[in-house]
Design an enzyme around this catalytic site. Structure first.
Site, short mmCIF file in Angstrom:
data_model
loop_
_atom_site.label_atom_id
_atom_site.label_comp_id
_atom_site.label_asym_id
_atom_site.label_seq_id
_atom_site.Cartn_x
_atom_site.Cartn_y
_atom_site.Cartn_z
N ASP A 95 -55.08 -15.34 1.01
CA ASP A 95 -54.23 -14.89 -0.09
C ASP A 95 -55.07 -14.87 -1.37
O ASP A 95 -55.73 -15.86 -1.69
CB ASP A 95 -53.05 -15.85 -0.25
CG ASP A 95 -52.07 -15.38 -1.31
OD1 ASP A 95 -51.28 -14.48 -1.00
OD2 ASP A 95 -52.11 -15.92 -2.43
N ASN A 135 -52.10 -7.97 -11.62
CA ASN A 135 -51.19 -6.83 -11.76
C ASN A 135 -50.50 -6.83 -13.11
O ASN A 135 -50.39 -5.79 -13.77
CB ASN A 135 -50.14 -6.83 -10.64
CG ASN A 135 -50.64 -6.20 -9.37
OD1 ASN A 135 -51.56 -5.39 -9.37
ND2 ASN A 135 -50.04 -6.58 -8.27
N ASP A 193 -54.77 -2.59 -7.06
CA ASP A 193 -55.20 -1.86 -5.87
C ASP A 193 -56.71 -1.93 -5.70
O ASP A 193 -57.21 -2.08 -4.58
CB ASP A 193 -54.75 -0.40 -5.94
CG ASP A 193 -53.26 -0.22 -5.71
OD1 ASP A 193 -52.57 -1.19 -5.34
OD2 ASP A 193 -52.78 0.92 -5.92
N ASP A 206 -50.72 -9.21 -1.12
CA ASP A 206 -52.12 -9.58 -1.32
C ASP A 206 -52.60 -10.57 -0.25
O ASP A 206 -53.53 -11.32 -0.47
CB ASP A 206 -52.33 -10.17 -2.71
CG ASP A 206 -51.53 -11.44 -2.94
OD1 ASP A 206 -50.43 -11.57 -2.38
OD2 ASP A 206 -52.01 -12.32 -3.68
#
Length: 173
Positions: free
Chosen positions: A39, A47, A56, A82
């Protein structure tokens, strides 16, 4: 249709079938197998601060780094958001911890260019669980997830191996 369109790694569509096949092979041959969840640490903040296109880019860079540093016979899947699921075939617990720690270290030394000459660093946490013939694959993944939460709780950027007695093993920052 079995590949994640963003990262190019396998998606969850065929994951359980492929992992189930490898689990059966592991049991039949007596060769250990480990499942791990990776993770990206503080990904939501990436973000929120830089936008989803930068997020991304981070996902793509992480997937690329994982692929480049996995052994050719291991597997990687985009598990969600993620998170990536990695499967280490023919791998004992201490070897799996070592491989995951090398992956973790490789990610922590990576800079992701986000534009205008600005780079951001990325770290990741790993939760691992050995496949056990007496436990269903779903339980193994759940235990890896529990180990991942422990890695996050204990400070992120680390590897934790799930132990049936609740003790943690692993490495990291």
């Amino acid at each position: 249709s079995d590949l994640d369109p963003l990262t190019g790694v396998h998606n969850r569509r065929g994951m359980m079938t492929a992992l189930g096949r490898e689990r059966e092979r592991s049991i039949r041959t007596g060769k250990a197998m480990c499942v791990g969840l990776c993770d990206i640490d503080t990904f939501k903040a990436v973000n929120d601060r830089h936008g989803h296109l930068v997020g991304d880019s981070v996902l793509l860079a992480v997937a690329g780094r994982l692929i480049a540093n996995l052994r050719p016979y291991d597997a990687i899947y985009r598990f969600g958001g993620d998170e990536f699921l990695v499967a280490f075939f023919e791998t004992a617990a201490d070897q799996a911890v070592g491989i995951a720690d090398r992956l973790r270290a490789s990610l922590s030394h990576m800079a992701v260019r986000i534009g205008d000459g600005v780079d951001i660093s990325v770290t990741a946490s790993f939760g691992l669980c050995m496949v056990d013939a007496s436990a269903p694959l779903e339980s193994t993944i759940q235990h890896a997830d529990e180990a991942l939460y422990r890695a996050k709780r204990d400070g992120r950027n680390r590897v934790v191996l799930w132990q049936p007695d609740g003790a943690a093993g692993g490495g990291g920052a």
